[in-house]
Design a protein around this motif. Structure first.
Motif, PDB file in Angstrom:
ATOM      1  N   PHE A 127     -30.454 -40.510  -3.495  1.00  0.00           N
ATOM      2  CA  PHE A 127     -29.791 -39.613  -2.536  1.00  0.00           C
ATOM      3  C   PHE A 127     -30.183 -38.159  -2.812  1.00  0.00           C
ATOM      4  N   GLY A 128     -31.454 -37.942  -3.043  1.00  0.00           N
ATOM      5  CA  GLY A 128     -31.944 -36.593  -3.272  1.00  0.00           C
ATOM      6  C   GLY A 128     -31.470 -35.989  -4.587  1.00  0.00           C
ATOM      7  N   GLY A 129     -31.075 -36.827  -5.532  1.00  0.00           N
ATOM      8  CA  GLY A 129     -30.603 -36.340  -6.830  1.00  0.00           C
ATOM      9  C   GLY A 129     -29.133 -35.974  -6.849  1.00  0.00           C
ATOM     10  N   ILE A 130     -28.490 -35.942  -5.678  1.00  0.00           N
ATOM     11  CA  ILE A 130     -27.082 -35.561  -5.606  1.00  0.00           C
ATOM     12  C   ILE A 130     -26.206 -36.605  -6.300  1.00  0.00           C
ATOM     13  N   GLY A 131     -26.531 -37.886  -6.096  1.00  0.00           N
ATOM     14  CA  GLY A 131     -25.762 -38.949  -6.732  1.00  0.00           C
ATOM     15  C   GLY A 131     -25.861 -38.874  -8.249  1.00  0.00           C
ATOM     16  N   THR A 132     -27.059 -38.585  -8.751  1.00  0.00           N
ATOM     17  CA  THR A 132     -27.247 -38.427 -10.192  1.00  0.00           C
ATOM     18  C   THR A 132     -26.428 -37.252 -10.708  1.00  0.00           C
ATOM     19  N   GLY A 133     -26.445 -36.158  -9.965  1.00  0.00           N
ATOM     20  CA  GLY A 133     -25.647 -34.993 -10.341  1.00  0.00           C
ATOM     21  C   GLY A 133     -24.167 -35.331 -10.405  1.00  0.00           C
ATOM     22  N   TYR A 134     -23.714 -36.199  -9.506  1.00  0.00           N
ATOM     23  CA  TYR A 134     -22.309 -36.603  -9.493  1.00  0.00           C
ATOM     24  C   TYR A 134     -21.948 -37.397 -10.748  1.00  0.00           C
ATOM     25  N   VAL A 135     -22.851 -38.298 -11.172  1.00  0.00           N
ATOM     26  CA  VAL A 135     -22.620 -39.077 -12.398  1.00  0.00           C
ATOM     27  C   VAL A 135     -22.572 -38.150 -13.607  1.00  0.00           C
ATOM     28  N   LEU A 136     -23.495 -37.198 -13.673  1.00  0.00           N
ATOM     29  CA  LEU A 136     -23.498 -36.222 -14.767  1.00  0.00           C
ATOM     30  C   LEU A 136     -22.234 -35.365 -14.719  1.00  0.00           C
ATOM     31  N   LEU A 137     -21.781 -35.029 -13.522  1.00  0.00           N
ATOM     32  CA  LEU A 137     -20.560 -34.243 -13.353  1.00  0.00           C
ATOM     33  C   LEU A 137     -19.362 -34.988 -13.924  1.00  0.00           C
ATOM     34  N   ASN A 138     -19.212 -36.255 -13.554  1.00  0.00           N
ATOM     35  CA  ASN A 138     -18.083 -37.056 -14.033  1.00  0.00           C
ATOM     36  C   ASN A 138     -18.075 -37.153 -15.552  1.00  0.00           C
ATOM     37  N   ASN A 139     -19.230 -37.497 -16.109  1.00  0.00           N
ATOM     38  CA  ASN A 139     -19.308 -37.692 -17.560  1.00  0.00           C
ATOM     39  C   ASN A 139     -19.182 -36.375 -18.321  1.00  0.00           C
ATOM     40  N   GLY A 140     -19.781 -35.306 -17.779  1.00  0.00           N
ATOM     41  CA  GLY A 140     -19.706 -34.015 -18.448  1.00  0.00           C
ATOM     42  C   GLY A 140     -18.304 -33.445 -18.473  1.00  0.00           C
ATOM     43  N   ILE A 141     -17.622 -33.472 -17.332  1.00  0.00           N
ATOM     44  CA  ILE A 141     -16.259 -32.960 -17.267  1.00  0.00           C
ATOM     45  C   ILE A 141     -15.330 -33.795 -18.144  1.00  0.00           C
ATOM     46  N   MET A 142     -15.521 -35.109 -18.133  1.00  0.00           N
ATOM     47  CA  MET A 142     -14.703 -35.984 -18.967  1.00  0.00           C
ATOM     48  C   MET A 142     -14.902 -35.671 -20.453  1.00  0.00           C
ATOM     49  N   LEU A 143     -16.154 -35.471 -20.855  1.00  0.00           N
ATOM     50  CA  LEU A 143     -16.443 -35.174 -22.259  1.00  0.00           C
ATOM     51  C   LEU A 143     -15.858 -33.828 -22.667  1.00  0.00           C
ATOM     52  N   GLY A 144     -15.995 -32.818 -21.801  1.00  0.00           N
ATOM     53  CA  GLY A 144     -15.458 -31.496 -22.109  1.00  0.00           C
ATOM     54  C   GLY A 144     -13.944 -31.512 -22.247  1.00  0.00           C
TER      55      GLY A 144
END
Length: 265
Positions: A127-144
């Motif tokens: 999806f143009g990298g947007i879906g990947t960004g969403y996965v990174l967003l979820n995991n990054g915010i959760m880790l922080g």
């Protein structure tokens, strides 16, 4: 054009005649890990940087949100997990959650879940990298939010020496898988001199190779989480820190340093 297709066919026939007796490399497996993957990672090193930049930004967002909003951690991690962890902290074992279940059962379940997240991160790149960004967003915010929660409760060091025994490889692999997803997305959005379909095929092939290269690290992280992390509060500091530094050094060297050495050679 038809002329290009004709010339390509002639070149292919000439190649087949010249190299028809060439022996196949029997060490293909070793070549994949030793040369092919590092060269691909070097070629797409920008996307590795982009993935790390995004992920670290999302971690900062998660930590800052938790710092300025007391309800944010419960929103992200859930009331059940937060309440259970608070009880574990009061009992003197902040990472007791990693002691639940059997060794092999925990390792197997955790590994499957991490492999699923990695493949999802890559596939969503379509999806143009947007879906990947969403996965990174979820995991990054959760880790922080997760790490700030332990910091606020005064057990940050205990969480680090326990969680990052397996987390060094697990989190690093997620970022590399995110880079593979960004490569896939960029192949669709920015085909350069290729047709969009040809660019997509190249991005898919290279991205899959990078994705596959993370699997051994993901499996090892699952084994560490199932068999080693549960003993983090009983092992000496030098041992837990040593495991963290060794695992982080291995995966960092393979993806950040070794590709440059292979390219230079």
């Amino acid at each position: 054009s038809k002329t290009i297709l004709y010339l390509n066919n002639l070149a292919a026939k000439a190649f087949q005649k010249i190299y028809k007796t060439k022996r196949e490399d029997t060490n293909r497996f070793v070549h994949f890990w030793k040369i092919e993957v590092p060269m691909i990672v070097y070629q797409y090193r920008r996307y590795v940087f982009y993935a790390f930049a995004l992920f670290l930004s999302f971690i900062a967002i998660g930590a800052l949100s938790a710092a300025y909003d007391d309800t944010f951690v419960r929103l992200i991690l859930g009331d059940n997990y937060v309440n259970m962890t608070l009880e574990n902290i009061e009992a003197g074992d902040p990472v007791a959650v990693y002691k639940s279940g059997s060794n092999w059962g925990s390792a197997f379940g955790i590994t499957l879940n991490n492999l699923y997240v990695g493949m999802l991160s890559f596939i969503y790149g379509v999806f143009g990298g947007i879906g990947t960004g969403y996965v990174l967003l979820n995991n990054g915010i959760m880790l922080g939010a997760f790490q700030f929660f332990f910091y606020r409760e005064g057990v940050f060091w205990e969480s680090v020496r326990g969680i990052w025994i397996h987390g060094s490889m697990e989190i690093f692999a997620i970022v590399i898988e995110g880079a593979a997803g960004l490569i896939l997305g960029a192949s669709i959005l920015f085909p350069k001199t290729y047709s969009r379909l040809t660019s997509f095929k190249i991005g898919m092939k290279d991205g899959v190779k990078i994705l596959i290269s993370t699997f051994p690290f993901t499996v090892l992280a699952g084994i560490l989480e199932g068999y080693v992390t549960r003993y983090s509060n009983t092992m000496p500091n030098w041992l837990s820190v040593g495991i963290i530094l060794i695992t982080l050094s291995i995966i960092s060297f393979y993806y950040l340093i070794y590709p440059h050495l292979v390219h230079k050679k």
